[in-house]
Enzyme design. Structure first.
Site, PDB file in Angstrom:
ATOM      1  N   GLY A 122       0.821  -1.214   0.000  1.00 30.62           N
ATOM      2  CA  GLY A 122       0.000   0.000   0.000  1.00 30.62           C
ATOM      3  C   GLY A 122       0.850   1.256   0.000  1.00 30.62           C
ATOM      4  O   GLY A 122       1.926   1.288   0.596  1.00 30.62           O
ATOM      5  N   ALA A 189      22.681  -5.337  24.526  1.00 34.77           N
ATOM      6  CA  ALA A 189      22.047  -5.957  25.703  1.00 34.77           C
ATOM      7  C   ALA A 189      20.687  -5.321  25.947  1.00 34.77           C
ATOM      8  O   ALA A 189      20.337  -4.979  27.083  1.00 34.77           O
ATOM      9  CB  ALA A 189      22.947  -5.819  26.926  1.00 34.77           C
ATOM     10  N   GLY A 190      19.912  -5.106  24.867  1.00 32.57           N
ATOM     11  CA  GLY A 190      18.532  -4.628  25.014  1.00 32.57           C
ATOM     12  C   GLY A 190      17.625  -5.838  25.208  1.00 32.57           C
ATOM     13  O   GLY A 190      18.098  -6.969  25.409  1.00 32.57           O
ATOM     14  N   ILE A 192      15.669  -7.542  23.128  1.00 30.57           N
ATOM     15  CA  ILE A 192      15.740  -8.623  22.140  1.00 30.57           C
ATOM     16  C   ILE A 192      17.067  -9.376  22.254  1.00 30.57           C
ATOM     17  O   ILE A 192      17.111 -10.609  22.214  1.00 30.57           O
ATOM     18  CB  ILE A 192      15.509  -8.059  20.712  1.00 30.57           C
ATOM     19  CG1 ILE A 192      14.094  -7.463  20.617  1.00 30.57           C
ATOM     20  CG2 ILE A 192      15.698  -9.137  19.648  1.00 30.57           C
ATOM     21  CD1 ILE A 192      13.766  -6.774  19.307  1.00 30.57           C
ATOM     22  N   GLU A 211      27.854  -4.836  24.763  1.00 30.65           N
ATOM     23  CA  GLU A 211      26.952  -3.685  24.898  1.00 30.65           C
ATOM     24  C   GLU A 211      27.781  -2.415  25.015  1.00 30.65           C
ATOM     25  O   GLU A 211      28.649  -2.303  25.880  1.00 30.65           O
ATOM     26  CB  GLU A 211      26.052  -3.880  26.125  1.00 30.65           C
ATOM     27  CG  GLU A 211      25.284  -2.650  26.565  1.00 30.65           C
ATOM     28  CD  GLU A 211      24.408  -2.030  25.483  1.00 30.65           C
ATOM     29  OE1 GLU A 211      23.550  -2.719  24.927  1.00 30.65           O
ATOM     30  OE2 GLU A 211      24.619  -0.816  25.177  1.00 30.65           O
ATOM     31  N   VAL A 245      31.157  -2.305  19.501  1.00 28.40           N
ATOM     32  CA  VAL A 245      31.625  -3.066  18.338  1.00 28.40           C
ATOM     33  C   VAL A 245      32.010  -2.088  17.223  1.00 28.40           C
ATOM     34  O   VAL A 245      31.240  -1.195  16.873  1.00 28.40           O
ATOM     35  CB  VAL A 245      30.544  -4.058  17.862  1.00 28.40           C
ATOM     36  CG1 VAL A 245      30.945  -4.717  16.551  1.00 28.40           C
ATOM     37  CG2 VAL A 245      30.300  -5.105  18.947  1.00 28.40           C
ATOM     38  N   ARG A 279      15.660  -1.245  16.484  1.00 26.48           N
ATOM     39  CA  ARG A 279      14.834  -1.311  15.288  1.00 26.48           C
ATOM     40  C   ARG A 279      14.557   0.115  14.816  1.00 26.48           C
ATOM     41  O   ARG A 279      14.604   1.054  15.593  1.00 26.48           O
ATOM     42  CB  ARG A 279      13.515  -2.042  15.580  1.00 26.48           C
ATOM     43  CG  ARG A 279      13.752  -3.491  15.988  1.00 26.48           C
ATOM     44  CD  ARG A 279      12.448  -4.213  16.301  1.00 26.48           C
ATOM     45  NE  ARG A 279      11.560  -4.317  15.167  1.00 26.48           N
ATOM     46  CZ  ARG A 279      11.674  -5.218  14.186  1.00 26.48           C
ATOM     47  NH1 ARG A 279      12.653  -6.120  14.218  1.00 26.48           N
ATOM     48  NH2 ARG A 279      10.814  -5.251  13.196  1.00 26.48           N
ATOM     49  N   ALA A 327       4.352  -4.449  20.933  1.00 29.69           N
ATOM     50  CA  ALA A 327       3.127  -4.874  20.257  1.00 29.69           C
ATOM     51  C   ALA A 327       1.882  -4.319  20.944  1.00 29.69           C
ATOM     52  O   ALA A 327       0.947  -3.863  20.281  1.00 29.69           O
ATOM     53  CB  ALA A 327       3.072  -6.395  20.214  1.00 29.69           C
ATOM     54  N   HIS A 451      -3.412 -16.774  48.490  1.00 32.83           N
ATOM     55  CA  HIS A 451      -2.209 -17.407  49.030  1.00 32.83           C
ATOM     56  C   HIS A 451      -2.226 -18.888  48.686  1.00 32.83           C
ATOM     57  O   HIS A 451      -3.277 -19.506  48.772  1.00 32.83           O
ATOM     58  CB  HIS A 451      -2.176 -17.230  50.551  1.00 32.83           C
ATOM     59  CG  HIS A 451      -1.070 -18.003  51.198  1.00 32.83           C
ATOM     60  ND1 HIS A 451       0.245 -17.569  51.149  1.00 32.83           N
ATOM     61  CD2 HIS A 451      -1.070 -19.181  51.875  1.00 32.83           C
ATOM     62  CE1 HIS A 451       1.007 -18.456  51.790  1.00 32.83           C
ATOM     63  NE2 HIS A 451       0.233 -19.445  52.233  1.00 32.83           N
TER      64      HIS A 451
END
Ligand code: FAD
Ligand code: AMP
Length: 518
Positions: A122, A189-190, A192, A211, A245, A279, A327, A451
């Site tokens: 679209g 080190a997030g 994901i 990280e 890195v 992302r 999400a 309990h």
């Protein structure tokens, strides 16, 4: 002449498919366009979440956790499981089956709700028109009174580690390994990176997480983040902080990663490398040249609090707009815009969006950290309860972690809840609901919990906010000077309170403060 719709949604991820279903439920003529081609070569719904995100990652996390339990923990309970091994192919097939069921389920939900599913790519060609190009290159233009862009996001790639078939992969590639790599590197080190690193660490990989930042999980309360770091280290995840890195080389079989840390240039060799550095919004080709929908400086579609773009009638939701890339955030925005388009008042409370890291134990939080509150000059009081003191946690063999509540020192209103522990992702809903209703810590403290449950730790943390925890020694002195119905107990002088339970407030003659509807 193509159909005309009240609303056309571009993208059938958890933002888009929810928006389309809700719009149809509100009586609008709704369509949803999707282009994602699944493993079987057909268009599939569900976006990142169902195809390569939340669901497949959780399928692997659950399987790998059960493997660890069977291999290491059953014996302690008297269960003789024998020689436990993992069939990676079968684990992956189960994951694929779950994905297939769920993505197919969305098509069923579209039919059941009367949403028109359109296959293809679209493009917004005007404020009231969407052009769709199908797989054969044919284009159709649809008219719509309203358009919702829910095009999602894609993994960030970084120049030092270009993706290299089978060796350097992103999160999608890490969900498709056919065997357990011996030496696995993870960049980032997030959420994901920690989840995917955990899956393969549990199955036997030696995992190193590189990280760049010096702090671990800065968005989580420091007490809980430190505890999490310790627990993951104990499981064998080697998390190197302050390790940026800078380059990589591949020789067809392994990856040599270069990074810098406080000691200068370093190098490590891995059999596979997963790049999990975040992302970015995906807006490629979604907006035609000449349509002046504004993007912000980071490439997100610019929207107001109610997800309106600068073009009247065009909305954008989910990962392609500001806010956490989650999400459930996308879905709630989908519901909000559908309701607005249907003519209702709608808003979203961005202060009560929970986050969960599905490591073991899980890490879950909502609202402010103690450090956030202090930075904002808010005086707080906190209560923490360790699962080590919980009977249910002992029975579950899950005594690691703790629950922490951060409350406003003056009003007692809950500002944040941070938990590391088994099922933290389920427990955090209590914090979300409490905050959504403007609850005080005392409201939770005066609530009857079943309990034995893991959730009792949340109850005890709420009690601990005022030094009243029952099942541990309280660090702060117990405030027992006010405990009658004329003045709020445990309040230290404030003359009003926020109360989740209006009946209780009424009986005590306290004003009930409800969150205003905007
Ligand atoms: P997406 O899910 O990305 O969907 C966008 C859809 O739009 C896609 O299907 C795409 O094909 C389609 N599209 C794009 N452009 C067009 C176009 N021009 N025409 C037609 N269709 C188009 N979040 C959580 O809340 N919990 C988790 O546990 C979690 N785990 C994750 C694990 C991993 C490994 C990853 C990668 C992500 C995870 N996330 C998790 C994040 C979550 O998946 C996203 O936040 C969520 O999917 C965003 O939803 P969305 O609808 O905005 O976009
Ligand atoms: P998130 O955005 O939560 O998915 O986490 C991504 C993580 O990757 C962040 O914590 C970043 O600091 C980290 N990161 C980004 N680039 C690099 C890099 N070149 N080396 C190491 N870590 C990085």
């Amino acid at each position: 002449m193509a159909d005309k719709f009240d609303v056309i949604v571009i993208g059938a991820g958890p933002g888009g498919y929810v928006a389309a279903i809700r719009a149809a439920q509100m009586g609008l003529k709704a369509a949803c366009i999707e282009k994602w081609i699944g493993k079987e070569g057909n268009v599939v719904h569900g976006g990142t979440c169902l195809n390569v995100g939340c669901i497949p990652s959780k399928a692997l996390l659950e399987a790998s956790h059960k493997f660890v339990e069977a291999k290491h923990d059953f014996d302690d309970m008297g269960i003789q499981a024998g020689d436990v091994s993992m069939d990676v192919t079968k684990m992956m097939a189960r994951k694929d089956k779950i994905v297939k069921n769920l993505t197919g389920g969305i098509s069923g939900l579209f039919k059941a709700n009367g949403v028109t599913a359109i296959e293809g790519t679209g493009k917004v060609v005007s404020g009231k028109q969407v052009e769709v190009t199908d797989n054969d290159g044919n284009t159709t233009t649809y008219d719509a009174d309203n358009i919702v862009i829910a095009a999602g996001s894609v993994p960030v790639e970084i120049p030092p580690t270009p993706l290299t078939e089978g060796l350097i992969v992103d999160s999608t590639g890490a969900l498709e390994f056919t065997e357990t790599p011996k030496r696995l590197g993870v960049i980032g080190a997030g959420i994901i990176g920690l989840e995917l690193g955990s899956v393969w660490n549990r199955l036997g990989s030696e995992v190193t997480v590189l990280e760049a930042m010096d702090s671990f999980l800065p968005m989580v309360d420091t007490t809980v983040a430190k505890e999490t770091q310790k627990l993951l280290k104990k499981q064998g995840l080697d998390i190197k902080l302050g390790a940026r890195v800078t380059g990589s080389e591949t020789n067809g079989e392994e990856v040599i990663v270069k990074y810098t840390d406080s000691n200068g240039e370093q190098e490590m060799t891995f059999d596979k490398l997963i790049v999990c550095v975040g992302r970015r919004p995906y807006t490629k080709g979604v907006i035609a040249d000449g349509v002046s929908i504004e993007l912000d400086e980071r490439g997100f579609i610019f929207v107001d609090d109610q997800c309106r773009t600068n073009v009247p009638g065009v909305y954008a939701i989910g990962d392609c707009v500001r806010g956490p890339m989650l999400a459930h955030k996308a879905s709630e925005e989908g519901i909000m815009v559908a309701d607005i388009i249907a003519g209702h008042k709608a808003e979203m409370n961005y202060d009560t969006i929970p986050s969960v890291i599905y490591t073991y134990p899980e890490v879950a939080w909502v609202g402010m950290t103690e450090q956030d509150a202090k930075a904002k000059g808010i005086e707080v009081k906190t209560g923490t309860f360790p699962f080590a003191a919980s009977g249910r946690a002992m029975a579950n063999n899950a005594t690691e972690g703790s629950a922490k509540i951060i409350a406003d020192a003056e009003t007692d209103r809950i500002l944040g809840m941070h938990i590391v522990g088994q099922h933290a992702g389920e427990m955090i809903a209590q914090g979300v609901i409490a905050m959504e209703f403007g609850s005080s810590a005392e409201d939770l403290a005066l609530t009857c919990y079943a309990h034995p449950t893991m959730s009792e730790a949340v109850h005890e943390a709420a009690l601990a906010v005022d030094g009243h925890a029952i099942h541990m020694a309280n660090r702060k002195s117990v405030n027992n000077s006010v405990s009658n119905n004329e003045a709020p107990p445990f309040k230290g002088g404030a003359n009003f309170r926020l109360c989740l339970n209006p009946q209780r407030s009424k009986e005590r003659g306290w004003p009930v403060l409800l969150r205003p509807f905007l």
